[in-house]
Scaffold this motif. Structure first.
Motif, PDB file in Angstrom:
ATOM      1  N   LYS A   2       0.825  -1.208   0.000  1.00 46.09           N
ATOM      2  CA  LYS A   2       0.000   0.000   0.000  1.00 46.09           C
ATOM      3  C   LYS A   2       0.861   1.261   0.000  1.00 46.09           C
ATOM      4  O   LYS A   2       0.466   2.280  -0.569  1.00 46.09           O
ATOM      5  CB  LYS A   2      -0.929   0.018   1.208  1.00 46.09           C
ATOM      6  N   ILE A   3       2.017   1.189   0.634  1.00 47.41           N
ATOM      7  CA  ILE A   3       2.897   2.353   0.683  1.00 47.41           C
ATOM      8  C   ILE A   3       3.389   2.705  -0.713  1.00 47.41           C
ATOM      9  O   ILE A   3       3.414   3.874  -1.101  1.00 47.41           O
ATOM     10  CB  ILE A   3       4.070   2.103   1.658  1.00 47.41           C
ATOM     11  N   ILE A   4       3.745   1.708  -1.490  1.00 50.02           N
ATOM     12  CA  ILE A   4       4.219   1.948  -2.855  1.00 50.02           C
ATOM     13  C   ILE A   4       3.090   2.500  -3.718  1.00 50.02           C
ATOM     14  O   ILE A   4       3.284   3.433  -4.500  1.00 50.02           O
ATOM     15  CB  ILE A   4       4.808   0.654  -3.443  1.00 50.02           C
ATOM     16  N   ILE A   5       1.899   1.936  -3.561  1.00 46.02           N
ATOM     17  CA  ILE A   5       0.750   2.429  -4.322  1.00 46.02           C
ATOM     18  C   ILE A   5       0.442   3.875  -3.936  1.00 46.02           C
ATOM     19  O   ILE A   5       0.193   4.721  -4.806  1.00 46.02           O
ATOM     20  CB  ILE A   5      -0.477   1.520  -4.100  1.00 46.02           C
ATOM     21  N   ASN A   6       0.471   4.174  -2.635  1.00 46.78           N
ATOM     22  CA  ASN A   6       0.229   5.548  -2.195  1.00 46.78           C
ATOM     23  C   ASN A   6       1.292   6.499  -2.729  1.00 46.78           C
ATOM     24  O   ASN A   6       0.990   7.651  -3.053  1.00 46.78           O
ATOM     25  CB  ASN A   6       0.152   5.626  -0.677  1.00 46.78           C
ATOM     26  N   PHE A  10       0.514   9.744  -4.886  1.00 45.96           N
ATOM     27  CA  PHE A  10       1.040  11.078  -4.570  1.00 45.96           C
ATOM     28  C   PHE A  10       1.700  11.707  -5.791  1.00 45.96           C
ATOM     29  O   PHE A  10       1.523  12.899  -6.056  1.00 45.96           O
ATOM     30  CB  PHE A  10       2.044  11.011  -3.416  1.00 45.96           C
ATOM     31  N   LEU A  11       2.472  10.911  -6.542  1.00 41.71           N
ATOM     32  CA  LEU A  11       3.115  11.446  -7.745  1.00 41.71           C
ATOM     33  C   LEU A  11       2.081  11.875  -8.777  1.00 41.71           C
ATOM     34  O   LEU A  11       2.235  12.914  -9.430  1.00 41.71           O
ATOM     35  CB  LEU A  11       4.063  10.400  -8.338  1.00 41.71           C
ATOM     36  N   ALA A  12       1.026  11.083  -8.929  1.00 37.77           N
ATOM     37  CA  ALA A  12      -0.032  11.454  -9.869  1.00 37.77           C
ATOM     38  C   ALA A  12      -0.763  12.711  -9.412  1.00 37.77           C
ATOM     39  O   ALA A  12      -1.080  13.581 -10.231  1.00 37.77           O
ATOM     40  CB  ALA A  12      -1.009  10.294 -10.032  1.00 37.77           C
ATOM     41  N   LEU A  13      -1.018  12.819  -8.123  1.00 37.63           N
ATOM     42  CA  LEU A  13      -1.686  14.008  -7.592  1.00 37.63           C
ATOM     43  C   LEU A  13      -0.834  15.256  -7.779  1.00 37.63           C
ATOM     44  O   LEU A  13      -1.361  16.341  -8.004  1.00 37.63           O
ATOM     45  CB  LEU A  13      -2.023  13.822  -6.116  1.00 37.63           C
ATOM     46  N   ALA A  14       0.485  15.100  -7.698  1.00 45.27           N
ATOM     47  CA  ALA A  14       1.380  16.242  -7.887  1.00 45.27           C
ATOM     48  C   ALA A  14       1.303  16.769  -9.317  1.00 45.27           C
ATOM     49  O   ALA A  14       1.489  17.969  -9.550  1.00 45.27           O
ATOM     50  CB  ALA A  14       2.809  15.858  -7.536  1.00 45.27           C
ATOM     51  N   ILE A  22       6.070  17.357  -5.539  1.00 44.26           N
ATOM     52  CA  ILE A  22       6.912  16.267  -5.059  1.00 44.26           C
ATOM     53  C   ILE A  22       8.138  16.230  -5.963  1.00 44.26           C
ATOM     54  O   ILE A  22       8.002  16.134  -7.186  1.00 44.26           O
ATOM     55  CB  ILE A  22       6.157  14.932  -5.077  1.00 44.26           C
ATOM     56  N   THR A  23       9.306  16.307  -5.366  1.00 45.43           N
ATOM     57  CA  THR A  23      10.526  16.454  -6.157  1.00 45.43           C
ATOM     58  C   THR A  23      11.086  15.150  -6.684  1.00 45.43           C
ATOM     59  O   THR A  23      11.780  15.158  -7.689  1.00 45.43           O
ATOM     60  CB  THR A  23      11.614  17.166  -5.335  1.00 45.43           C
ATOM     61  N   SER A  24      10.808  14.030  -6.023  1.00 41.46           N
ATOM     62  CA  SER A  24      11.378  12.762  -6.479  1.00 41.46           C
ATOM     63  C   SER A  24      10.511  11.589  -6.030  1.00 41.46           C
ATOM     64  O   SER A  24       9.627  11.749  -5.190  1.00 41.46           O
ATOM     65  CB  SER A  24      12.802  12.576  -5.933  1.00 41.46           C
ATOM     66  N   ILE A  25      10.793  10.442  -6.603  1.00 43.20           N
ATOM     67  CA  ILE A  25      10.090   9.227  -6.201  1.00 43.20           C
ATOM     68  C   ILE A  25      10.396   8.899  -4.746  1.00 43.20           C
ATOM     69  O   ILE A  25       9.542   8.371  -4.028  1.00 43.20           O
ATOM     70  CB  ILE A  25      10.434   8.048  -7.132  1.00 43.20           C
ATOM     71  N   ALA A  91      -6.557  17.500  -2.083  1.00 46.68           N
ATOM     72  CA  ALA A  91      -5.747  16.319  -2.402  1.00 46.68           C
ATOM     73  C   ALA A  91      -6.182  15.124  -1.568  1.00 46.68           C
ATOM     74  O   ALA A  91      -6.191  13.983  -2.060  1.00 46.68           O
ATOM     75  CB  ALA A  91      -4.265  16.621  -2.177  1.00 46.68           C
ATOM     76  N   SER A  92      -6.565  15.354  -0.328  1.00 51.09           N
ATOM     77  CA  SER A  92      -7.020  14.274   0.540  1.00 51.09           C
ATOM     78  C   SER A  92      -8.326  13.664   0.037  1.00 51.09           C
ATOM     79  O   SER A  92      -8.526  12.442   0.123  1.00 51.09           O
ATOM     80  CB  SER A  92      -7.200  14.803   1.962  1.00 51.09           C
ATOM     81  N   ILE A  93      -9.211  14.490  -0.484  1.00 52.92           N
ATOM     82  CA  ILE A  93     -10.465  13.984  -1.044  1.00 52.92           C
ATOM     83  C   ILE A  93     -10.185  13.089  -2.244  1.00 52.92           C
ATOM     84  O   ILE A  93     -10.723  11.980  -2.351  1.00 52.92           O
ATOM     85  CB  ILE A  93     -11.392  15.158  -1.433  1.00 52.92           C
TER      86      ILE A  93
END
Length: 111
Positions: A2-6, A10-14, A22-25, A91-93
């Motif tokens: 789940k951490i990797i998926i999140n 996060f990268l997609a939301l950025a 978000i500056t990096s993976i 972003a949380s929504i």
């Protein structure tokens, strides 16, 4: 997992949300770890404290708590920045909606 998926969420939301950078993976991965820890500890305590307000607002307080947790994550993780609290709430929504779609099958397996 789940951490990797999140982290990828996060990268997609950025990319989608202005004000979320978000500056990096690695920043996304560390942000996902910190977000998970804060959600588990701080989120649980805040939801318990805000239970009467949450009941009266029909769950809208949970949205604000999710935004607060995300905003706190941006303050703790270098390379993970959110410009304002309301950007964090938005972003949380979207994060919650995507997570509910992705993890729907996981919840259905338990019944």
């Amino acid at each position: 997992m789940k951490i990797i998926i999140n982290a990828f969420i996060f990268l997609a939301l950025a990319v989608i949300i202005p004000g979320l950078e978000i500056t990096s993976i690695w920043a996304a991965l560390f942000g996902a770890i910190v977000y998970g820890i804060l959600s588990f500890f701080v989120g649980t305590i805040l939801k318990l404290i805000a239970l009467p307000l949450n009941f009266l607002s029909l769950g809208l307080v949970n949205v604000l708590i999710g935004g607060l947790i995300l905003y706190m994550t941006s303050g703790l993780v270098h390379g993970f920045s959110i410009s304002s609290f309301w950007v964090a709430v938005f972003a949380s929504i979207i994060l919650g909606f995507i997570q509910s779609l992705l993890y729907k099958n996981e919840r259905d397996d338990h019944y």
